[in-house]
Design a protein around this motif. Structure first.
Motif, short mmCIF file in Angstrom:
data_model
loop_
_atom_site.label_atom_id
_atom_site.label_comp_id
_atom_site.label_asym_id
_atom_site.label_seq_id
_atom_site.Cartn_x
_atom_site.Cartn_y
_atom_site.Cartn_z
N ALA A 187 2.34 39.45 -25.16
CA ALA A 187 1.25 38.57 -25.60
C ALA A 187 0.53 37.75 -24.33
O ALA A 187 -0.39 37.52 -24.32
CB ALA A 187 1.42 37.78 -26.76
N SER A 205 -1.36 40.44 -22.42
CA SER A 205 -2.29 41.01 -22.89
C SER A 205 -3.59 40.22 -23.00
O SER A 205 -3.58 38.86 -23.16
CB SER A 205 -2.16 41.38 -24.53
OG SER A 205 -3.14 42.01 -24.94
N MET A 225 -3.76 40.98 -30.47
CA MET A 225 -2.72 40.28 -30.12
C MET A 225 -3.09 38.74 -29.82
O MET A 225 -1.87 37.93 -29.98
CB MET A 225 -2.47 40.54 -28.59
CG MET A 225 -0.90 40.10 -28.14
SD MET A 225 0.34 40.72 -28.86
CE MET A 225 0.58 42.36 -28.11
#
Length: 393
Positions: free
Chosen positions: A232, A235, A240
């Motif tokens: 996370a 990303s 997410m």
């Protein structure tokens, strides 16, 4: 009372006192603004922490050092109790967000033994290093690492990765100052870095890259939620960021939304929606309310505190006091660095509080006990007519 004031008025004590009071003041304002936090309760915690700080400051640190092993073992027993409570039904131990870190003591109060274990570890490691010299050999580093491995292993069982990580800077900082050979410490760090990919890939169903399929059959050392937090952080996928990455993403938004001077005390429209923003992500609340100026004030206060800790350690020739000052400074600096890195999305979420600022009684107590030790060493340094501490032929 007059004697206490005279001791606090020592020049080396003022930077410590001013820094911790500034940090706690900003913390109280930020906590009071959060609808889910309890400002009056934090004020009560602050009052208790101040009393304990003055108690640790009033008794000569060499006397406190005699009780180092007792403090260390008692904190280990308390941490062990929470670990046992995760498997058995024990009074006062319940799960909070999937972790068994707390012991409820009644009246809506609870303690987090792992926070006190850090202070106990500093004292007992300083005690051990004060009376030994074999840590200058590679084999002699085993006992200090065992002293760290026991509480770290128990804390990871709770699980509480953030608190466990803080033991690293304490251990390496104190060993370095005590005279452990730098090549040994760097070698251990190099081995750890080499093993990191294996730790990450072990037990992972997707680790079946060419030549590495055996790794999927090893025990998983990284938990699924920890992998998710790392992914996370890296990303930019909207799904997410609305899931696992929600906390860090919105904490960063709150931190930047304050601009130069902030939105004003109590104004946290973004930060109030960030999970645990009054604990782990309180720096985001500071940025939103007080802007860049308020964030700089907090950072300067920490720099002053750490510089005072280094000065106290550097000018203390008595070995035990020097080691305790180094350990306390490394603990507070490591914890601060870790929290700020998480809040600014430079590290995955680990769940570690910001010293003197975050909401929580035990965290505040441990921080103020640490400040009390620094004050104590600064005012009670004995005159040592001998060669420099830890000089070895």
């Amino acid at each position: 009372m007059r004697k206490l004031w005279q001791q606090l008025a020592i020049a080396t004590n003022w930077p410590v006192l001013v820094a911790v009071l500034v940090l706690s003041g900003v913390g109280i304002l930020s906590i009071w603004a959060h609808p889910k936090a309890n400002g009056p309760k934090q004020l009560l915690f602050l009052g208790i922490a101040l009393v304990c700080m003055f108690a640790f400051q009033a008794v000569n640190y060499l006397i406190i050092g005699r009780w180092a092993w007792g403090f260390y073992l008692l904190s280990l027993l308390a941490v062990s109790y929470t670990v046992a409570g995760s498997r058995l039904s024990l009074p006062g131990v319940t799960s909070v967000n999937g972790a068994y870190n707390w012991i409820k003591i009644g009246g809506g109060l609870s303690i987090q033994p792992a926070e006190l274990a850090k202070v106990g570890f500093v004292l007992v490691l300083a005690r051990y290093l004060r009376f030994g010299s074999n840590y200058r050999t590679l084999g002699g580093l085993v006992p200090p690492f065992l002293l760290a491995a026991i509480p770290v292993g128990l804390i990871l069982k709770q699980p509480d990765l953030g608190t466990a990580i803080v033991f690293g800077p304490i251990l390496f900082g104190m060993l370095f100052v005590a005279g452990a050979k730098l090549r040994h410490l760097l070698g251990i760090c190099a081995v750890g870095l080499c093993l990191a990919p294996l730790v990450w890939l072990s037990g992972d169903a997707e680790s079946g890259a060419p030549g590495l399929p055996i790794l999927r059959h090893l025990p998983a050392l990284v938990k699924p939620y920890q992998r998710a937090r790392v992914m996370a952080m890296l990303s930019r996928d909207p799904a997410m960021l609305q899931g696992t990455g929600f906390q860090q993403e919105h904490a960063l938004i709150a931190l930047g939304s304050g601009g130069v001077t902030g939105k004003g005390a109590g104004e946290i429209p973004v930060g109030s929606k960030v999970p645990e923003s009054h604990n782990d992500m309180i720096f985001a609340l500071i940025g939103e309310q007080f802007g860049f100026v308020g964030s700089v004030v907090v950072l300067v206060a920490y720099i002053v505190l750490f510089a005072a800790g280094v000065e106290i350690a550097a000018s203390t020739r008595e070995p035990f006091g020097r080691l305790v000052a180094v350990g306390i400074t490394a603990m507070l600096a490591g914890q601060t660095f870790l929290n700020l890195m998480v809040a600014t999305r430079l590290m995955p979420v680990t769940g570690v509080t910001l010293p003197f600022v975050s909401y929580g009684g035990t965290s505040l107590l441990a921080s103020y006990l640490s400040a009390g030790l620094l004050l104590n060493i600064g005012q009670n340094r004995p005159l040592v007519i001998a060669r420099e501490s830890f000089q070895h032929g």
